[in-house]
Design a protein around this motif. Structure first.
Motif, PDB file in Angstrom:
ATOM      1  N   GLY A 102       0.841  -1.178   0.042  1.00 41.95           N
ATOM      2  CA  GLY A 102      -0.044  -0.107  -0.075  1.00 41.95           C
ATOM      3  C   GLY A 102       0.972   1.117  -0.018  1.00 41.95           C
ATOM      4  O   GLY A 102       0.803   2.137  -1.020  1.00 41.95           O
ATOM      5  N   PHE A 105       3.259   1.904  -3.202  1.00 41.72           N
ATOM      6  CA  PHE A 105       2.741   2.211  -4.403  1.00 41.72           C
ATOM      7  C   PHE A 105       1.870   3.453  -4.216  1.00 41.72           C
ATOM      8  O   PHE A 105       1.299   4.076  -5.100  1.00 41.72           O
ATOM      9  CB  PHE A 105       1.689   1.056  -5.045  1.00 41.72           C
ATOM     10  CG  PHE A 105       2.706  -0.057  -5.685  1.00 41.72           C
ATOM     11  CD1 PHE A 105       3.351   0.075  -6.692  1.00 41.72           C
ATOM     12  CD2 PHE A 105       2.452  -1.262  -4.998  1.00 41.72           C
ATOM     13  CE1 PHE A 105       3.928  -0.814  -7.442  1.00 41.72           C
ATOM     14  CE2 PHE A 105       3.254  -2.028  -5.609  1.00 41.72           C
ATOM     15  CZ  PHE A 105       3.996  -2.059  -6.787  1.00 41.72           C
ATOM     16  N   GLY A 106       1.863   4.056  -2.881  1.00 48.33           N
ATOM     17  CA  GLY A 106       1.064   5.177  -2.692  1.00 48.33           C
ATOM     18  C   GLY A 106       2.167   6.481  -2.805  1.00 48.33           C
ATOM     19  O   GLY A 106       2.639   6.821  -3.648  1.00 48.33           O
ATOM     20  N   VAL A 107       2.414   7.097  -1.359  1.00 51.22           N
ATOM     21  CA  VAL A 107       3.302   7.898  -1.161  1.00 51.22           C
ATOM     22  C   VAL A 107       4.380   7.884  -0.248  1.00 51.22           C
ATOM     23  O   VAL A 107       5.490   8.432  -0.432  1.00 51.22           O
ATOM     24  CB  VAL A 107       2.358   9.168  -0.582  1.00 51.22           C
ATOM     25  CG1 VAL A 107       2.041   8.981   0.689  1.00 51.22           C
ATOM     26  CG2 VAL A 107       3.107  10.646  -0.808  1.00 51.22           C
ATOM     27  N   MET A 172      -3.301  -3.240  -0.238  1.00 46.32           N
ATOM     28  CA  MET A 172      -3.160  -2.165  -1.115  1.00 46.32           C
ATOM     29  C   MET A 172      -4.137  -1.039  -0.576  1.00 46.32           C
ATOM     30  O   MET A 172      -5.041  -1.335   0.092  1.00 46.32           O
ATOM     31  CB  MET A 172      -3.710  -2.730  -2.520  1.00 46.32           C
ATOM     32  CG  MET A 172      -3.500  -1.631  -3.695  1.00 46.32           C
ATOM     33  SD  MET A 172      -1.930  -1.165  -3.861  1.00 46.32           S
ATOM     34  CE  MET A 172      -1.051  -2.895  -4.208  1.00 46.32           C
ATOM     35  N   ASN A 173      -3.693   0.256  -1.027  1.00 44.14           N
ATOM     36  CA  ASN A 173      -4.643   1.301  -0.624  1.00 44.14           C
ATOM     37  C   ASN A 173      -5.687   1.334  -1.563  1.00 44.14           C
ATOM     38  O   ASN A 173      -5.431   1.646  -2.669  1.00 44.14           O
ATOM     39  CB  ASN A 173      -3.714   2.571  -0.392  1.00 44.14           C
ATOM     40  CG  ASN A 173      -2.715   2.694   0.565  1.00 44.14           C
ATOM     41  OD1 ASN A 173      -2.450   1.682   1.137  1.00 44.14           O
ATOM     42  ND2 ASN A 173      -2.006   3.659   0.476  1.00 44.14           N
ATOM     43  N   ASP A 174      -6.834   1.292  -1.181  1.00 39.08           N
ATOM     44  CA  ASP A 174      -8.167   1.277  -2.077  1.00 39.08           C
ATOM     45  C   ASP A 174      -9.333   1.682  -1.307  1.00 39.08           C
ATOM     46  O   ASP A 174     -10.042   0.938  -0.766  1.00 39.08           O
ATOM     47  CB  ASP A 174      -8.349  -0.171  -2.404  1.00 39.08           C
ATOM     48  CG  ASP A 174      -9.097  -0.377  -3.563  1.00 39.08           C
ATOM     49  OD1 ASP A 174      -9.899   0.764  -4.097  1.00 39.08           O
ATOM     50  OD2 ASP A 174      -9.194  -1.276  -4.462  1.00 39.08           O
ATOM     51  N   ARG A 175      -9.499   2.948  -1.131  1.00 35.62           N
ATOM     52  CA  ARG A 175     -10.380   3.731  -0.528  1.00 35.62           C
ATOM     53  C   ARG A 175     -12.006   3.292  -1.090  1.00 35.62           C
ATOM     54  O   ARG A 175     -12.988   3.183  -0.179  1.00 35.62           O
ATOM     55  CB  ARG A 175     -10.309   5.259  -0.625  1.00 35.62           C
ATOM     56  CG  ARG A 175     -10.507   5.663  -2.149  1.00 35.62           C
ATOM     57  CD  ARG A 175     -10.616   7.156  -2.145  1.00 35.62           C
ATOM     58  NE  ARG A 175      -9.628   8.014  -1.558  1.00 35.62           N
ATOM     59  CZ  ARG A 175      -8.229   8.214  -2.260  1.00 35.62           C
ATOM     60  NH1 ARG A 175      -8.272   7.840  -3.500  1.00 35.62           N
ATOM     61  NH2 ARG A 175      -7.449   8.569  -1.534  1.00 35.62           N
ATOM     62  N   LEU A 538      -5.025   6.171  -1.954  1.00 35.12           N
ATOM     63  CA  LEU A 538      -3.905   6.591  -2.658  1.00 35.12           C
ATOM     64  C   LEU A 538      -3.677   8.079  -2.953  1.00 35.12           C
ATOM     65  O   LEU A 538      -5.012   8.651  -2.947  1.00 35.12           O
ATOM     66  CB  LEU A 538      -3.971   5.973  -4.121  1.00 35.12           C
ATOM     67  CG  LEU A 538      -3.553   4.423  -4.281  1.00 35.12           C
ATOM     68  CD1 LEU A 538      -3.685   4.004  -5.533  1.00 35.12           C
ATOM     69  CD2 LEU A 538      -2.330   4.077  -3.800  1.00 35.12           C
ATOM     70  N   PRO A 542       0.014   8.753  -6.982  1.00 34.55           N
ATOM     71  CA  PRO A 542       0.470   7.885  -6.464  1.00 34.55           C
ATOM     72  C   PRO A 542       1.899   7.302  -6.993  1.00 34.55           C
ATOM     73  O   PRO A 542       2.230   7.587  -8.197  1.00 34.55           O
ATOM     74  CB  PRO A 542      -0.206   6.644  -6.513  1.00 34.55           C
ATOM     75  CG  PRO A 542      -1.049   7.164  -7.725  1.00 34.55           C
ATOM     76  CD  PRO A 542      -1.092   8.691  -7.515  1.00 34.55           C
ATOM     77  N   ALA A 544       3.028   4.461  -7.823  1.00 39.70           N
ATOM     78  CA  ALA A 544       2.567   3.571  -8.719  1.00 39.70           C
ATOM     79  C   ALA A 544       2.795   4.383 -10.208  1.00 39.70           C
ATOM     80  O   ALA A 544       3.078   3.522 -11.140  1.00 39.70           O
ATOM     81  CB  ALA A 544       1.342   3.034  -8.416  1.00 39.70           C
ATOM     82  N   GLU A 545       2.545   5.504 -10.318  1.00 38.22           N
ATOM     83  CA  GLU A 545       2.641   6.128 -11.564  1.00 38.22           C
ATOM     84  C   GLU A 545       3.888   6.237 -12.208  1.00 38.22           C
ATOM     85  O   GLU A 545       4.142   6.201 -13.415  1.00 38.22           O
ATOM     86  CB  GLU A 545       1.969   7.453 -11.547  1.00 38.22           C
ATOM     87  CG  GLU A 545       0.508   7.355 -11.390  1.00 38.22           C
ATOM     88  CD  GLU A 545      -0.244   9.022 -11.114  1.00 38.22           C
ATOM     89  OE1 GLU A 545       0.533   9.957 -11.283  1.00 38.22           O
ATOM     90  OE2 GLU A 545      -1.289   9.107 -10.948  1.00 38.22           O
TER      91      GLU A 545
END
Length: 559
Positions: A102, A105-107, A172-175, A538, A542, A544-545
């Motif tokens: 999480g 791939f986030g911050v 994973m960060n997934d709101r 995210l 993020p 991940a980009e």
């Protein structure tokens, strides 16, 4: 002067030794390692059992001031310190947590150190590694599936579907998954109900794996998980629906500590990874206790600032595992202290001794808090090239006024050679016999008073507030025999208060406990304060980009 390289470029250029050689440095026979490729392995349960009669080494905790966007480098310092200790002739190893996908791939990025103070293979550790987090996710969600299946096939235990407290998890960060309605689509799909997802590192299964002593203890704790309640509000346990055995099978290999190495080929256990703001934030007990049998000095970390990570390390992990830390290191940076003194991120490169001195109040609070547990302290100033001599001198003077040493550390740029002075001071502290560890509160203290003790003594809050429903719930758990458990405070990591914008060392604030959760298997009560989310989202841009494979097939953008 070295040319600037990214963390991943430095890690990729590492001269790694075969993992059997790293094991041999610890006296682990090759046949007692379960290799995952050439550079990582799990240590067999059989070998761990054989270590019982060996004396323990010295346990060193690395913690930090409250985190800011300026960065503190706690994991980097933890890894660097082990390299420094080995450089001065000590037999030392590191124990840290596994990173979560999480934040990666986030911050926040990965959690394998940085610069020339890293554990490797950095890419593997930050991604799938040996599959421990996948196993924890699978075991958690197996229990979720068994709950709904039990209700579907007659509900022998009388579970009230409105009171199922066990959610699902994903690393994973997934709101979008925070709150869901499941079992839609008719009778064949079960009974519709509200539920949701948490991130895997917030799972009670993660906490259980990190606190369990062995597989038998793991299975007992998994069976103790409360999955929901009946209509009479009596608890239903995971063992009531026969889930504990299969969950243990899924976690059998994940229970074994992962052995890797630092850039300087010193041994490292990277195992387990509960968050520190919503869980207890420490690597596994089994890794730490095994390391103490194998090395003279074991350096470990606890998540975020000392108000969260160190407090939980002492009050939960050390209390439950019988650990006695010999010394603690508090990591600070000039940049972060200036930010605590009111300087904006854009102006951190400009010398500002006055703001730095104001921000040192945050450092002073953490020094006092760690000493409250009877553990001697030294401050590590994690060096940035923008630090001026006057600013470094100001931090050293402030620390001296608090009765502790503050030592400049250049491990990010120079590896173990840049942190030898701190290594010598830590070794001296650990050998001094000054440590007289004691938890903040006794087991016998009522749960609400434990919460108040942390809030008043560690956070310097004036008051703890909680609705009647929260106080009644705590009283009910005490009546059911859970009153002896420690409390795990879920609070923002950015401040001593529950307001993430309130930096420095605030006093007299109010801590409101909006919810409490019983983690009966892990063995603690979670008190949720402020806007703490168990499933992060995210950011706008993020990490991940920016992560991809280049033309040579190497990963780019991971940090």
């Amino acid at each position: 002067m070295r040319e600037f390289k990214t963390d991943i470029e430095i890690a990729r250029a590492a001269q790694k030794k075969p993992i059997q050689e790293i094991g041999a440095k610890l006296g682990i026979p090759a046949e007692q390692l379960v290799p995952y490729g050439h550079d990582k392995a799990k240590v067999s349960a059989e070998f761990i059992r054989s270590l019982g009669d060996r004396p323990d080494g010295k346990l060193i905790l690395v913690t930090a001031i409250n985190p800011t966007p300026a960065g503190e480098g706690k994991t980097t310092t933890t890894v660097g310190l082990v390299d420094g200790l080995n450089r001065i002739g000590k037999n030392a190893m590191v124990c840290i947590r596994e990173p979560s996908l999480g934040p990666c791939f986030g911050v926040k990025g990965g959690a394998a150190g940085g610069g020339y103070a890293q554990v490797v293979p950095m890419e593997d550790i930050n991604l799938h590694f040996t599959g421990d987090f996948h196993a924890i996710t699978s075991a958690h969600n197996l229990l979720s599936a068994l709950i709904d299946n039990h209700i579907h096939w007659g509900n022998e235990q009388g579970i009230d579907s409105r009171r199922v407290s066990w959610r699902r998890v994903l690393d994973m960060n997934d709101r979008a998954l925070r709150d869901i309605v499941c079992s839609l689509g008719g009778p064949a799909n079960g009974y519709p109900r509200e539920s949701g997802f948490d991130i895997t590192v917030a799972s009670e299964v993660m906490a259980i794996l990190c606190l369990a002593a062995d597989l038998a203890d793991l299975e007992r704790r998994l069976g103790d998980i409360i999955i929901g309640y009946r209509r009479d509000k009596s608890p239903v346990f995971a063992r009531d629906i026969k889930a504990d055995g299969a969950m243990t099978v899924l976690l059998k290999d994940a229970m074994q500590p992962n052995l890797v190495q630092t850039l300087e080929n010193n041994p490292a256990f990277v195992h387990g990874g509960p968050f520190a703001n919503i869980a207890h934030g420490c690597n596994s007990v089994i890794a730490t206790k095994t390391a103490l049998k194998l090395a003279d000095y074991v350096v470990t970390e606890a998540g975020f600032g000392a108000d969260l990570g160190a407090e939980k390390f002492f009050d939960i992990k050390c209390r439950k595992a019988g650990l006695n830390p010999a010394a603690a290191v508090i990591v600070a940076t000039v940049r972060a202290l200036k930010m605590n003194g009111g300087v904006s991120k854009e102006d951190l490169g400009v010398e500002n001794v006055e703001a730095l001195t104001r921000g040192c109040a945050n450092l002073g609070r953490h020094i006092a808090n760690v000493r409250r547990f009877g553990v001697p302290v030294v401050v590590a100033i994690n060096h940035f090239t923008s630090d001026t001599d006057a600013e470094v001198a100001a931090v050293k003077d402030y620390a001296a006024g608090e009765g502790v040493d503050a030592i400049i550390c250049r491990h990010w740029a120079d590896g173990g050679a840049g942190i030898e002075e701190l290594a010598r001071r830590v070794a001296d502290l650990a050998a001094s016999g000054q440590a007289a560890f004691k938890p903040l509160y006794p087991d016998t203290m009522p749960l609400m008073e434990k919460i108040e003790a942390v809030a008043s003594k560690i956070y310097h809050a004036a008051e703890v507030t909680a609705d009647k429903a929260v106080r009644d719930q705590l009283a009910q758990w005490e009546a059911q025999g859970y009153g002896h458990l420690p409390v795990c405070m879920a609070k923002t990591q950015y401040s001593f208060s529950t307001d993430p914008t309130l930096r420095g060392a605030p006093e007299g604030h109010v801590v409101h406990v909006r919810e409490v959760r019983l983690s009966a298997g892990a063995g603690f009560v979670v008190a949720i304060t402020g806007e703490i989310m168990t499933m992060p989202g995210l950011p706008r841009s993020p990490a991940a980009e920016r992560i991809s494979l280049n033309e040579q097939g190497y990963i780019e953008g991971l940090f």
